[in-house]
Motif scaffolding. Structure first.
Motif, PDB file in Angstrom:
ATOM      1  N   ARG A 174       8.084  -6.210  -3.185  1.00 51.79           N
ATOM      2  CA  ARG A 174       7.092  -7.221  -3.562  1.00 51.79           C
ATOM      3  C   ARG A 174       7.344  -8.543  -2.827  1.00 51.79           C
ATOM      4  NH1 ARG A 174       8.379  -5.101  -8.884  1.00 51.79           N
ATOM      5  NH2 ARG A 174       6.711  -3.709  -9.603  1.00 51.79           N
ATOM      6  N   SER A 175       8.615  -8.918  -2.684  1.00 52.64           N
ATOM      7  CA  SER A 175       8.916 -10.171  -1.989  1.00 52.64           C
ATOM      8  C   SER A 175       8.521 -10.091  -0.518  1.00 52.64           C
ATOM      9  CB  SER A 175      10.408 -10.512  -2.118  1.00 52.64           C
ATOM     10  OG  SER A 175      11.231  -9.593  -1.396  1.00 52.64           O
ATOM     11  N   SER A 176       8.650  -8.915   0.087  1.00 52.76           N
ATOM     12  CA  SER A 176       8.246  -8.740   1.483  1.00 52.76           C
ATOM     13  C   SER A 176       6.733  -8.856   1.634  1.00 52.76           C
ATOM     14  CB  SER A 176       8.727  -7.380   1.998  1.00 52.76           C
ATOM     15  OG  SER A 176      10.142  -7.285   1.956  1.00 52.76           O
ATOM     16  N   LEU A 177       5.989  -8.256   0.693  1.00 52.56           N
ATOM     17  CA  LEU A 177       4.535  -8.358   0.734  1.00 52.56           C
ATOM     18  C   LEU A 177       4.080  -9.798   0.464  1.00 52.56           C
ATOM     19  CD1 LEU A 177       3.577  -5.079  -1.183  1.00 52.56           C
ATOM     20  CD2 LEU A 177       3.577  -5.468   1.294  1.00 52.56           C
ATOM     21  N   TRP A 178       4.808 -10.502  -0.376  1.00 50.96           N
ATOM     22  CA  TRP A 178       4.504 -11.913  -0.638  1.00 50.96           C
ATOM     23  C   TRP A 178       4.690 -12.742   0.625  1.00 50.96           C
ATOM     24  CZ3 TRP A 178       7.615 -16.365  -0.541  1.00 50.96           C
ATOM     25  CH2 TRP A 178       7.040 -17.510  -1.107  1.00 50.96           C
ATOM     26  N   LEU A 179       5.770 -12.491   1.359  1.00 56.61           N
ATOM     27  CA  LEU A 179       5.991 -13.198   2.623  1.00 56.61           C
ATOM     28  C   LEU A 179       4.858 -12.912   3.608  1.00 56.61           C
ATOM     29  CD1 LEU A 179       9.828 -12.614   3.200  1.00 56.61           C
ATOM     30  CD2 LEU A 179       8.704 -14.797   2.715  1.00 56.61           C
ATOM     31  N   LEU A 180       4.413 -11.665   3.655  1.00 60.57           N
ATOM     32  CA  LEU A 180       3.325 -11.290   4.554  1.00 60.57           C
ATOM     33  C   LEU A 180       2.051 -12.065   4.209  1.00 60.57           C
ATOM     34  CD1 LEU A 180       2.545  -9.282   6.879  1.00 60.57           C
ATOM     35  CD2 LEU A 180       1.744  -7.734   5.077  1.00 60.57           C
ATOM     36  N   GLN A 181       1.786 -12.222   2.926  1.00 65.82           N
ATOM     37  CA  GLN A 181       0.582 -12.936   2.503  1.00 65.82           C
ATOM     38  C   GLN A 181       0.691 -14.428   2.771  1.00 65.82           C
ATOM     39  OE1 GLN A 181      -0.829 -12.022  -1.426  1.00 65.82           O
ATOM     40  NE2 GLN A 181      -2.069 -13.862  -1.587  1.00 65.82           N
ATOM     41  N   VAL A 182       1.812 -15.022   2.413  1.00 65.69           N
ATOM     42  CA  VAL A 182       1.968 -16.469   2.507  1.00 65.69           C
ATOM     43  C   VAL A 182       2.073 -16.936   3.962  1.00 65.69           C
ATOM     44  CG1 VAL A 182       3.527 -18.386   1.982  1.00 65.69           C
ATOM     45  CG2 VAL A 182       2.978 -16.715   0.218  1.00 65.69           C
ATOM     46  N   ILE A 183       2.801 -16.196   4.775  1.00 65.20           N
ATOM     47  CA  ILE A 183       3.046 -16.648   6.148  1.00 65.20           C
ATOM     48  C   ILE A 183       1.956 -16.187   7.110  1.00 65.20           C
ATOM     49  CG2 ILE A 183       4.665 -16.545   8.086  1.00 65.20           C
ATOM     50  CD1 ILE A 183       6.898 -16.148   6.007  1.00 65.20           C
ATOM     51  N   VAL A 184       1.580 -14.917   7.018  1.00 64.81           N
ATOM     52  CA  VAL A 184       0.604 -14.358   7.965  1.00 64.81           C
ATOM     53  C   VAL A 184      -0.821 -14.498   7.454  1.00 64.81           C
ATOM     54  CG1 VAL A 184      -0.103 -12.244   9.172  1.00 64.81           C
ATOM     55  CG2 VAL A 184       2.323 -12.741   8.871  1.00 64.81           C
ATOM     56  N   GLY A 185      -0.986 -14.496   6.136  1.00 63.98           N
ATOM     57  CA  GLY A 185      -2.332 -14.491   5.571  1.00 63.98           C
ATOM     58  C   GLY A 185      -2.868 -13.089   5.394  1.00 63.98           C
ATOM     59  N   ALA A 186      -1.964 -12.104   5.302  1.00 65.41           N
ATOM     60  CA  ALA A 186      -2.359 -10.704   5.114  1.00 65.41           C
ATOM     61  C   ALA A 186      -2.079 -10.309   3.663  1.00 65.41           C
ATOM     62  CB  ALA A 186      -1.589  -9.805   6.076  1.00 65.41           C
ATOM     63  N   ARG A 187      -3.145 -10.159   2.900  1.00 62.73           N
ATOM     64  CA  ARG A 187      -3.018  -9.789   1.490  1.00 62.73           C
ATOM     65  C   ARG A 187      -3.004  -8.274   1.356  1.00 62.73           C
ATOM     66  NH1 ARG A 187      -6.822  -9.066  -2.618  1.00 62.73           N
ATOM     67  NH2 ARG A 187      -8.523  -9.725  -1.224  1.00 62.73           N
ATOM     68  N   SER A 188      -2.169  -7.756   0.474  1.00 62.32           N
ATOM     69  CA  SER A 188      -2.019  -6.314   0.288  1.00 62.32           C
ATOM     70  C   SER A 188      -2.791  -5.850  -0.938  1.00 62.32           C
ATOM     71  CB  SER A 188      -0.538  -5.952   0.128  1.00 62.32           C
ATOM     72  OG  SER A 188       0.198  -6.352   1.272  1.00 62.32           O
ATOM     73  N   HIS A 189      -3.506  -4.732  -0.775  1.00 65.11           N
ATOM     74  CA  HIS A 189      -4.294  -4.194  -1.889  1.00 65.11           C
ATOM     75  C   HIS A 189      -4.176  -2.678  -1.893  1.00 65.11           C
ATOM     76  CE1 HIS A 189      -7.460  -3.993  -4.898  1.00 65.11           C
ATOM     77  NE2 HIS A 189      -8.042  -3.038  -4.186  1.00 65.11           N
ATOM     78  N   VAL A 190      -3.760  -2.129  -3.029  1.00 60.45           N
ATOM     79  CA  VAL A 190      -3.649  -0.677  -3.204  1.00 60.45           C
ATOM     80  C   VAL A 190      -4.619  -0.269  -4.305  1.00 60.45           C
ATOM     81  CG1 VAL A 190      -2.139   1.274  -3.692  1.00 60.45           C
ATOM     82  CG2 VAL A 190      -1.222  -0.739  -2.513  1.00 60.45           C
ATOM     83  N   ALA A 191      -5.609   0.557  -3.961  1.00 61.87           N
ATOM     84  CA  ALA A 191      -6.621   1.006  -4.917  1.00 61.87           C
ATOM     85  C   ALA A 191      -6.335   2.436  -5.358  1.00 61.87           C
ATOM     86  CB  ALA A 191      -8.010   0.935  -4.285  1.00 61.87           C
ATOM     87  N   GLY A 192      -6.793   2.770  -6.554  1.00 59.66           N
ATOM     88  CA  GLY A 192      -6.682   4.144  -7.034  1.00 59.66           C
ATOM     89  C   GLY A 192      -5.335   4.524  -7.591  1.00 59.66           C
ATOM     90  N   THR A 193      -4.514   3.568  -7.964  1.00 55.99           N
ATOM     91  CA  THR A 193      -3.170   3.891  -8.462  1.00 55.99           C
ATOM     92  C   THR A 193      -3.215   4.706  -9.754  1.00 55.99           C
ATOM     93  OG1 THR A 193      -3.074   1.732  -9.569  1.00 55.99           O
ATOM     94  CG2 THR A 193      -2.096   1.889  -7.377  1.00 55.99           C
ATOM     95  N   GLU A 194      -4.352   4.639 -10.462  1.00 51.03           N
ATOM     96  CA  GLU A 194      -4.473   5.432 -11.690  1.00 51.03           C
ATOM     97  C   GLU A 194      -4.480   6.932 -11.391  1.00 51.03           C
ATOM     98  OE1 GLU A 194      -8.582   4.819 -10.082  1.00 51.03           O
ATOM     99  OE2 GLU A 194      -6.817   3.530 -10.405  1.00 51.03           O
ATOM    100  N   ARG A 195      -4.674   7.313 -10.134  1.00 46.25           N
ATOM    101  CA  ARG A 195      -4.694   8.730  -9.759  1.00 46.25           C
ATOM    102  C   ARG A 195      -3.285   9.290  -9.525  1.00 46.25           C
ATOM    103  NH1 ARG A 195      -9.062   6.817  -6.106  1.00 46.25           N
ATOM    104  NH2 ARG A 195     -11.053   7.279  -7.136  1.00 46.25           N
ATOM    105  N   ILE A 196      -2.280   8.434  -9.515  1.00 48.11           N
ATOM    106  CA  ILE A 196      -0.906   8.901  -9.314  1.00 48.11           C
ATOM    107  C   ILE A 196      -0.406   9.531 -10.608  1.00 48.11           C
ATOM    108  CG2 ILE A 196       1.458   8.232  -8.739  1.00 48.11           C
ATOM    109  CD1 ILE A 196       0.306   5.870  -7.192  1.00 48.11           C
ATOM    110  N   PRO A 197      -0.028  10.800 -10.604  1.00 47.76           N
ATOM    111  CA  PRO A 197       0.470  11.444 -11.827  1.00 47.76           C
ATOM    112  C   PRO A 197       1.719  10.749 -12.361  1.00 47.76           C
ATOM    113  CG  PRO A 197      -0.037  13.078 -10.137  1.00 47.76           C
ATOM    114  CD  PRO A 197      -0.103  11.738  -9.470  1.00 47.76           C
ATOM    115  N   HIS A 198       1.897  10.801 -13.668  1.00 47.20           N
ATOM    116  CA  HIS A 198       3.076  10.188 -14.274  1.00 47.20           C
ATOM    117  C   HIS A 198       4.317  11.042 -14.048  1.00 47.20           C
ATOM    118  CE1 HIS A 198       0.860   6.963 -16.147  1.00 47.20           C
ATOM    119  NE2 HIS A 198      -0.003   7.830 -16.658  1.00 47.20           N
ATOM    120  N   GLY A 199       4.130  12.325 -13.855  1.00 48.90           N
ATOM    121  CA  GLY A 199       5.271  13.209 -13.643  1.00 48.90           C
ATOM    122  C   GLY A 199       5.407  13.625 -12.187  1.00 48.90           C
ATOM    123  N   ALA A 200       5.941  14.815 -11.985  1.00 51.94           N
ATOM    124  CA  ALA A 200       6.237  15.314 -10.647  1.00 51.94           C
ATOM    125  C   ALA A 200       4.971  15.468  -9.812  1.00 51.94           C
ATOM    126  CB  ALA A 200       6.956  16.658 -10.747  1.00 51.94           C
ATOM    127  N   ALA A 201       5.044  15.044  -8.570  1.00 49.58           N
ATOM    128  CA  ALA A 201       3.906  15.146  -7.665  1.00 49.58           C
ATOM    129  C   ALA A 201       4.379  14.899  -6.241  1.00 49.58           C
ATOM    130  CB  ALA A 201       2.817  14.143  -8.027  1.00 49.58           C
TER     131      ALA A 201
END
Length: 264
Positions: A47-74
């Motif tokens: 998270r700190s690395s992605l924060w640096l990317l956003q603050v310094i470069v202006g590149a914001r990170s977005h991950v969509a569809g995380t609700e599709r990741i199973p809670h168990g083995a996958a």
């Protein structure tokens, strides 16, 4: 362009400084704390690395569809275009087990951390032996209810490059009998390999509908490839809609032209 170069140099400097500082700071206790605490340390570094990317470069990170990741083995089968893919997936997957090249396990301190978190090293020079070793580690991870992250092409690929999905991902899918979750990205536009430049914008990953177990090799690889590549192309087009000035290689230009023609 000068501003992009300066921000890129500043980000790369601080990114590696942050990595080495955290490795050194946590190494005295990292191997003694409970696993849950170790995961918090690792995820906070991402998270700190992605924060640096956003603050310094202006590149914001977005991950969509995380609700599709199973809670168990996958199995999480993700397109791999840059190191951003690792940073973005680490915080959103409960207990990921990355399949990585064996050489990374030999890197001082970093390799020790990876071994502590039970990542699965693969020696790509030993084809048959590499698969057997990967499956052994994967069975242990699945028995522990973890999610296995594999990059089906085995290495980073440039946006628009022809996809070459290796057989290892099917061997995992066949042997483990768990869902495979495709993940599309457009990170290669913003954090391209082979250059220090980092581009501003919105770096996106999209978690797609899981593929249930039971398909044969041809059907599985075809569905995985078509699903990931189609959504990657969609993310690439969205990126250029948002920032038309982003660099574009000929392969991307050709694929976007074909897609536009098909839609017309």
């Amino acid at each position: 362009m000068i501003g992009t170069k300066l921000r890129s140099v500043a980000f790369n400097t601080l990114f590696y400084a942050n990595l080495f500082a955290q490795l050194l700071f946590w190494s005295p206790v990292f191997f003694l704390v409970p696993e849950a605490v170790a995961w918090r340390i690792v995820k906070n570094w991402a998270r700190s690395s992605l924060w640096l990317l956003q603050v310094i470069v202006g590149a914001r990170s977005h991950v969509a569809g995380t609700e599709r990741i199973p809670h168990g083995a996958a199995i999480i089968a993700a397109k791999h275009q840059s190191f951003w893919d690792v940073l973005a997936l680490l915080p959103v997957i409960d207990r990921p087990t990355f399949i990585l090249k064996k050489e990374l396990m030999r890197v001082p301190i970093f390799g020790w951390f990876a071994r502590r978190m039970r990542m699965i090293p693969v020696d790509r020079k030993k084809r048959g032996g590499a698969i057997a070793s990967m499956l052994e580690g994967a069975h242990r991870a699945i028995a522990d209810g973890r999610q296995i992250v594999i990059f089906p092409e085995g290495t980073r690929t440039r946006p628009g490059a022809e996809a070459d999905y290796r057989p290892g991902v099917f061997r995992l899918y066949e042997a483990l009998g768990v869902p495979a979750v495709p993940v599309a990205v457009n990170a290669g536009l913003y954090w391209p390999s082979g250059t220090y430049l980092r581009q501003p914008g919105v770096v996106r990953a999209e978690v797609l509908e899981p593929i249930p177990p039971g398909l044969d090799r041809a059907a599985f690889l075809d569905r995985l490839r078509r699903t990931i590549e189609a959504h990657c192309l969609g993310l690439l087009r969205r990126a250029y809609d948002e920032r038309p000035e982003l660099p574009m290689n000929e392969a991307v230009r050709a694929k976007l032209r074909v897609r536009q023609a098909a839609e017309d």
